[in-house]
Design an enzyme around this catalytic site. Structure first.
Site, PDB file in Angstrom:
ATOM      1  CB  ALA A   1      -0.919  -0.133   1.200  1.00 18.28           C
ATOM      2  CG  ASN A   2      -0.310   4.697  -1.667  1.00 17.05           C
ATOM      3  OD1 ASN A   2      -1.104   5.538  -0.974  1.00 17.05           O
ATOM      4  ND2 ASN A   2      -0.544   3.933  -2.766  1.00 17.05           N
ATOM      5  NE  ARG A   3       5.272   7.063   4.263  1.00 21.02           N
ATOM      6  CZ  ARG A   3       5.466   6.466   5.277  1.00 21.02           C
ATOM      7  NH1 ARG A   3       4.548   6.245   6.150  1.00 21.02           N
ATOM      8  NH2 ARG A   3       6.675   6.022   5.424  1.00 21.02           N
ATOM      9  CB  SER A   4      -3.170   7.625  -0.641  1.00 18.73           C
ATOM     10  OG  SER A   4      -4.126   8.568  -0.660  1.00 18.73           O
TER      11      SER A   4
ATOM     12  CB  ALA B   1      -1.980   7.204  -3.902  1.00 22.89           C
TER      13      ALA B   1
END
Ligand code: CTP
Ligand code: CA
Length: 228
Positions: free
Chosen positions: A33-36, A99
């Protein structure tokens, strides 16, 4: 006030917005995943609804509530997000603020990956995800009249945004600097530059809610009068 500024600007319009990260499963308990946070995309969906549009928000996993007056579809992966967006068409405007994870594990393990004593770490084989923004920008049938993308960059912001505009085939890129020092990812404020084929318009730093309101007013202006 706020509602007054937007009132009726998108009356009778259909808007699709993507927001948040995607989660790409590695095994039943792990994902990429990512930090969005979804804050910017959710604020856009909310503002479009306040402007009178019929809004479908396709959201990855986020910790914030569904916006009022918006049909929200919850997804996890990029492929699910693309399916949901295509299912929400036709629309007058698509705004891709998600994102999306660029890659996903080739295969999802059916069982939790276990440590193998002496065997070292497993390799994570990745494959590219579908590009939702590029896909809908290039649709022969049901391409929304106005397709807006975001460009999250840590360097050469405008240059990269121009390249993305071309590559994706969208009409407008909202470029924002996501360098760790700027606090944009997960933060409350944003500094954006609107990049189109005809030039760059830079906005001063403000809240993500104000960016959303200004963006909704801007795209309503590009679209012209209802029914036009
Ligand atoms: N996007 C998308 N689907 C993807 C990847 C990106 O819809 N699989 C959209 C994002 O929602 C955003 C725009 O494309 O509107 C640009 O995303 P960004 O991550 O900045 O660009 P990429 O093309 O993925 O390039 P890179 O991450 O290498 O900079
Ligand atoms: Ca990307």
């Amino acid at each position: 006030g706020d509602a007054g500024r937007l009132k009726g600007l998108l009356q009778g319009r259909r808007v699709v917005v993507t927001s948040g990260p995607t989660h790409e499963p590695i095994d039943p308990v792990r994902y990429l995943a990512n930090r969005s946070s979804g804050r910017q995309g959710h604020a856009i969906a909310a503002a479009a609804a306040r402007a009178g549009a019929a809004v479908t928000l396709v959201s990855g996993p986020v910790a914030i509530p569904d916006p009022a007056g918006v049909r929200t579809i919850h997804v996890e992966t990029a492929r699910q997000m693309l399916d949901a967006v295509e299912g929400a068409l036709p629309a007058d405007i698509a705004i891709c603020a998600a994102a999306v994870a660029d890659w996903r594990p080739v295969a999802e393990g059916e069982q939790k990956l276990k440590k193998q004593p002496g065997a070292g770490a497993p390799a994570l084989d990745l494959v590219e995800n579908p590009d939702i923004l590029a896909t809908i920008s290039k649709l022969a049938k049901h391409r929304p009249g106005l397709v807006v993308g975001f460009a999250a960059e840590t360097e050469n912001l405008i240059e990269h945004a121009r390249a993305k505009l071309q590559r994706k085939g969208c009409d407008l890129i909202v470029a924002n600097d996501v360098s760790p020092s700027g606090g944009v990812m997960g933060g409350a404020r944003n500094t954006v530059h609107l990049v189109t084929a005809s030039g760059v318009e830079s906005w001063e730093e403000t809240t993500k809610e104000e960016v959303a309101r200004r963006l909704v007013a801007h795209v309503a202006g590009l679209l012209g009068e209802p029914g036009a």
